[in-house]
Design a protein around this motif. Structure first.
Motif, PDB file in Angstrom:
ATOM      1  N   GLN A 162      21.781  82.648  42.833  1.00 48.89           N
ATOM      2  CA  GLN A 162      20.470  83.238  42.563  1.00 48.89           C
ATOM      3  C   GLN A 162      20.252  83.493  41.077  1.00 48.89           C
ATOM      4  O   GLN A 162      19.269  84.118  40.701  1.00 48.89           O
ATOM      5  N   ILE A 163      21.206  83.085  40.237  1.00 49.04           N
ATOM      6  CA  ILE A 163      21.112  83.473  38.830  1.00 49.04           C
ATOM      7  C   ILE A 163      21.062  82.276  37.877  1.00 49.04           C
ATOM      8  O   ILE A 163      21.562  81.202  38.161  1.00 49.04           O
ATOM      9  N   ASP A 164      20.437  82.536  36.716  1.00 49.09           N
ATOM     10  CA  ASP A 164      20.385  81.556  35.630  1.00 49.09           C
ATOM     11  C   ASP A 164      21.411  81.901  34.566  1.00 49.09           C
ATOM     12  O   ASP A 164      21.684  81.077  33.681  1.00 49.09           O
ATOM     13  N   LEU A 165      21.929  83.130  34.623  1.00 52.57           N
ATOM     14  CA  LEU A 165      22.876  83.573  33.598  1.00 52.57           C
ATOM     15  C   LEU A 165      23.781  84.652  34.167  1.00 52.57           C
ATOM     16  O   LEU A 165      23.327  85.529  34.904  1.00 52.57           O
ATOM     17  N   LEU A 166      25.064  84.541  33.841  1.00 47.49           N
ATOM     18  CA  LEU A 166      26.028  85.592  34.189  1.00 47.49           C
ATOM     19  C   LEU A 166      26.518  86.198  32.882  1.00 47.49           C
ATOM     20  O   LEU A 166      27.033  85.484  32.004  1.00 47.49           O
TER      21      LEU A 166
ATOM     22  N   ILE B  65      35.817  85.344  32.075  1.00 47.56           N
ATOM     23  CA  ILE B  65      34.941  84.257  31.614  1.00 47.56           C
ATOM     24  C   ILE B  65      35.447  82.924  32.173  1.00 47.56           C
ATOM     25  O   ILE B  65      34.663  82.100  32.673  1.00 47.56           O
ATOM     26  N   GLU B  66      36.743  82.745  32.126  1.00 40.57           N
ATOM     27  CA  GLU B  66      37.339  81.519  32.691  1.00 40.57           C
ATOM     28  C   GLU B  66      37.036  81.410  34.187  1.00 40.57           C
ATOM     29  O   GLU B  66      36.695  80.329  34.690  1.00 40.57           O
ATOM     30  N   ALA B  67      37.151  82.535  34.878  1.00 38.16           N
ATOM     31  CA  ALA B  67      36.875  82.539  36.326  1.00 38.16           C
ATOM     32  C   ALA B  67      35.407  82.202  36.589  1.00 38.16           C
ATOM     33  O   ALA B  67      35.087  81.462  37.534  1.00 38.16           O
ATOM     34  N   ALA B  68      34.512  82.724  35.745  1.00 38.42           N
ATOM     35  CA  ALA B  68      33.071  82.449  35.909  1.00 38.42           C
ATOM     36  C   ALA B  68      32.782  80.963  35.720  1.00 38.42           C
ATOM     37  O   ALA B  68      31.979  80.371  36.453  1.00 38.42           O
ATOM     38  N   ALA B  69      33.460  80.349  34.761  1.00 36.58           N
ATOM     39  CA  ALA B  69      33.253  78.921  34.487  1.00 36.58           C
ATOM     40  C   ALA B  69      33.824  78.067  35.621  1.00 36.58           C
ATOM     41  O   ALA B  69      33.223  77.061  36.023  1.00 36.58           O
TER      42      ALA B  69
ATOM     43  N   ILE C 184      26.829  81.277  30.841  1.00 39.19           N
ATOM     44  CA  ILE C 184      27.789  82.376  30.772  1.00 39.19           C
ATOM     45  C   ILE C 184      27.623  83.030  29.403  1.00 39.19           C
ATOM     46  O   ILE C 184      27.818  82.382  28.360  1.00 39.19           O
ATOM     47  N   GLU C 185      27.207  84.281  29.427  1.00 40.60           N
ATOM     48  CA  GLU C 185      26.895  85.014  28.195  1.00 40.60           C
ATOM     49  C   GLU C 185      27.956  86.074  27.935  1.00 40.60           C
ATOM     50  O   GLU C 185      28.445  86.706  28.879  1.00 40.60           O
ATOM     51  N   VAL C 186      28.292  86.244  26.672  1.00 39.11           N
ATOM     52  CA  VAL C 186      29.182  87.331  26.270  1.00 39.11           C
ATOM     53  C   VAL C 186      28.423  88.260  25.339  1.00 39.11           C
ATOM     54  O   VAL C 186      27.566  87.820  24.564  1.00 39.11           O
ATOM     55  N   ASP C 187      28.744  89.547  25.421  1.00 32.23           N
ATOM     56  CA  ASP C 187      27.961  90.556  24.706  1.00 32.23           C
ATOM     57  C   ASP C 187      28.872  91.726  24.353  1.00 32.23           C
ATOM     58  O   ASP C 187      29.391  92.404  25.244  1.00 32.23           O
TER      59      ASP C 187
ATOM     60  N   ALA D  46      32.236  80.404  27.811  1.00 30.07           N
ATOM     61  CA  ALA D  46      30.954  81.050  27.480  1.00 30.07           C
ATOM     62  C   ALA D  46      30.099  80.111  26.637  1.00 30.07           C
ATOM     63  O   ALA D  46      30.625  79.336  25.837  1.00 30.07           O
ATOM     64  N   ASN D  47      28.778  80.173  26.828  1.00 35.73           N
ATOM     65  CA  ASN D  47      27.894  79.361  25.996  1.00 35.73           C
ATOM     66  C   ASN D  47      26.747  80.143  25.368  1.00 35.73           C
ATOM     67  O   ASN D  47      26.032  79.620  24.529  1.00 35.73           O
ATOM     68  N   VAL D  48      26.569  81.408  25.756  1.00 30.31           N
ATOM     69  CA  VAL D  48      25.539  82.242  25.124  1.00 30.31           C
ATOM     70  C   VAL D  48      26.233  83.439  24.465  1.00 30.31           C
ATOM     71  O   VAL D  48      26.999  84.156  25.122  1.00 30.31           O
TER      72      VAL D  48
END
Ligand code: DX5
Ligand code: ZN
Length: 222
Positions: free
Chosen positions: A136-140, A162-166, A178-181, A197-199
């Motif tokens: 349901q998402i465009d960004l995590l 982050i690795e798990a998200a990818a 995948i955004e990091v902040d 991560a790409n954002v």
């Protein structure tokens, strides 16, 4: 507008680190320095221990220029305030999985309102909490500091998440960013990019740099 190859890094300076008395000039400075998106941190003094700004600020930035607005809601009731952030001109709205709302329903309403939908995880929240919502998402957004304040130190222990998200994105054939902040600069962006991560949200390291264009290029890895 949004790259779906995830090869190019998207750099999103956080307005939280800008001079609030000169928001128009600061946004223009970010754009001229190579910013891809503008990241707007909304804090309600309840979900996090800080108060920043609300929809009026999003609208003010929206009316200044047409840069993509990445709105990060660190608020307890994103479902209640959602219509105001959609109307203010947000392009992407990220809500926290830990907040007090029906997450699936809020994500559905974000898209129904014409915006892209993001889901954020605090450092203490495991990736498993995001599993029911990935389609349901465009960004995590994987927070790399405990949210609330700019200028905190990057938490490298978030890299496995982050690795798990990818990995999940690949396994499930999905296409969320995948955004990091938090604590992101040229040095910390590199391991995040390697993890998938790409954002890259960056407040202090961009707005407070002596040369913002140089700082953004460095995070981009060029
Ligand atoms: C933290 C916010 C961040 C913050 C990042 O609560 O979500 O977006 O502005 O600031 P820096 O880059 O200074 O860590
Ligand atoms: Zn943020």
């Amino acid at each position: 507008m949004i790259p779906r190859t995830f090869k190019d890094r998207v750099i999103a300076p956080s307005l939280l680190a800008a001079d609030f008395s000169r928001v128009r000039e600061e946004t223009t400075r970010a754009i001229h320095s190579g910013a891809d998106w503008m990241h707007l941190d909304v804090m309600d003094g309840h979900f996090v221990d800080n108060i920043s700004f609300g929809p009026a600020m999003v609208q003010a930035v929206h009316e200044t220029n047409d840069i993509f607005l990445d709105v990060h809601l660190m608020i307890s009731r994103p479902d209640h305030y959602l219509p105001r952030f959609i109307a203010a001109g947000s392009d992407l709205i990220t809500v926290h999985v830990e907040a007090d709302h029906d997450v699936a329903e809020t994500l559905r309403r974000i898209r129904e309102g014409g915006c892209q939908a993001g889901l954020a995880l605090n450092p203490a929240t495991p990736i498993e909490k995001a599993l029911p919502f990935l389609d349901q998402i465009d960004l995590l957004l994987c927070m790399t500091v405990v949210p609330g304040f700019g200028g905190q130190a990057f938490m490298s222990e978030m890299l496995p998440k982050i690795e798990a998200a990818a990995k999940l994105r690949e396994e499930r054939g999905l296409s969320y960013h995948i955004e990091v902040d938090g604590g992101i600069d040229a040095k910390t962006a590199a391991p995040c990019a390697a993890a998938g991560a790409n954002v890259f949200v960056a407040g202090s390291s961009t707005f407070k740099a002596p040369d913002m264009a140089k700082a953004i290029s460095a995070i981009r890895g060029v």
